[in-house]
Design an enzyme around this catalytic site. Structure first.
Site, short mmCIF file in Angstrom:
data_model
loop_
_atom_site.label_atom_id
_atom_site.label_comp_id
_atom_site.label_asym_id
_atom_site.label_seq_id
_atom_site.Cartn_x
_atom_site.Cartn_y
_atom_site.Cartn_z
N ALA A 1 23.57 8.14 2.93
CA ALA A 1 22.70 9.05 3.69
C ALA A 1 22.51 8.57 5.12
O ALA A 1 22.53 9.37 6.06
CB ALA A 1 21.35 9.19 2.98
N TYR A 2 22.32 7.27 5.28
CA TYR A 2 22.17 6.71 6.62
C TYR A 2 23.43 6.95 7.45
O TYR A 2 23.36 7.39 8.60
CB TYR A 2 21.88 5.21 6.52
CG TYR A 2 21.74 4.51 7.85
CD1 TYR A 2 20.65 4.75 8.67
CD2 TYR A 2 22.69 3.59 8.28
CE1 TYR A 2 20.51 4.10 9.90
CE2 TYR A 2 22.56 2.93 9.49
CZ TYR A 2 21.47 3.19 10.29
OH TYR A 2 21.34 2.54 11.51
#
Length: 243
Positions: free
Chosen positions: A151-152
C-alpha cells in the site's frame, strides 16, 4: 535566480525533513519548516537553524488540506517575497501484507501521501519563481518491491507519476520537478517496530553495507534544490546501490 532562495520544507520538523531543512539553511536558503501537529519540534528545528546562523520560521499545515496549504504559501510569499524551492517530505508509512491491510489505513496513507503531494504540488507550480525547484519524496520500495510495503509503495508510485508528468507541464517556466526515492534510512519512521536482526539485515542490502542517514538524503535534495538545473523529470534513487 534570486540572491537568497526561499524554501518550503513540508514535514520539516523531524526525521529526514528536519535534516533537509537544516541543510538548505546551511546552503544559504531561507527555510519555512512546515509541520502537522507538533509545534515544539518545529520550533526546535527553527531554533537549531537560527543558532547556526540561518533564517527560518515555522508554519502549521495539514498537507492534504488545500486551504491550509494555500495559507502556507501565501504567508511565505508575504513574509519573504517569493518561493524558489518546495521540498515535500511529509508522508506516513503503515506496513502490512495486502491481504491483511485495514482499508482505513490505506485511506490514511492515500490522503497524506497522494492527495497531500497533489495539493502541495498544485500550490508550488502556481507560485514558484523562475529558477525554482520542486522536489517530491518517493521511495526505493517501488523499485525493490519488499513484502508488506504494497500500500505504501502504491501511494509513492502515484507520486512518481505526478512528478514525471508535472515536469513536462511546466515547459517554459524554468522550474525543475524531481523526486528523491530513499532506500532504508535510519529514521524513527523506518526503525519503528523493527527488531535489531531486521535492521542489521536491511543494512546489508546496500553494497555499502549500512543504512542510509538523513544527511545522505539531504545531500541529494541540496543538489536538486540548487545547482542541478539540468536534472529534471527524474526519480533519483538515493539508496546506496540497493536494487
Amino acid at each position: 535566480m534570486s540572491e537568497t532562495r526561499v524554501a518550503i520544507v513540508t514535514g520539516g520538523s523531524g526525521g529526514i525533513g528536519r535534516v533537509v531543512a537544516e541543510r538548505l539553511a546551511k546552503d544559504g536558503q531561507t527555510v519555512v519548516v512546515t509541520y502537522a501537529g507538533n509545534p515544539q519540534r518545529a520550533e526546535e528545528a527553527v531554533t537549531a537553524i537560527t543558532a547556526a546562523g540561518g533564517t527560518a520560521s515555522a508554519f502549521q499545515a495539514d498537507v492534504a488540506d488545500e486551504q491550509q496549504v494555500a495559507a502556507l504559501f501565501e504567508d511565505t510569499e508575504k513574509r519573504y517575497g517569493g518561493i524558489d524551492v518546495v521540498v515535500h517530505t511529509a508522508g506516513i508509512m503503515l506496513l502490512s501484507p495486502l491481504a491483511d491491510l485495514d482499508l482505513a489505513d490505506f485511506d490514511r496513507m492515500h490522503r497524506t501521501n497522494v492527495r497531500g503531494t497533489f495539493v502541495v504540488d498544485q500550490q508550488a507550480v502556481r507560485r514558484l519563481r523562475p529558477g525554482g525547484a520542486l522536489i517530491n519524496f518517493s521511495t526505493s520500495v517501488t523499485h525493490i518491491a519488499l513484502p508488506n510495503y504494497t500500500a505504501y509503495a502504491a501511494t509513492k508510485g502515484a507520486v512518481d507519476g505526478m512528478t514525471l508528468i508535472l515536469a513536462k507541464e511546466l515547459r517554459g517556466r524554468d522550474i525543475t520537478v524531481n523526486a528523491v526515492a530513499p532506500g532504508p534510512t535510519a529514521t524513527p519512521l523506518y526503525l519503528d517496530g523493527k527488531d535489531q536482526e531486521t535492521i542489521d539485515r536491511m543494512a546489508k542490502f546496500a553494497p555499502l553495507e549500512r543504512l542510509g542517514e538523513p544527511a545522505d538524503i539531504a545531500e541529494a535534495v541540496s543538489w536538486l534544490a540548487g545547482p542541478a538545473r539540468w536534472v529534471n523529470g527524474q526519480v533519483i534513487y538515493v539508496n546506496g546501490g540497493v536494487v
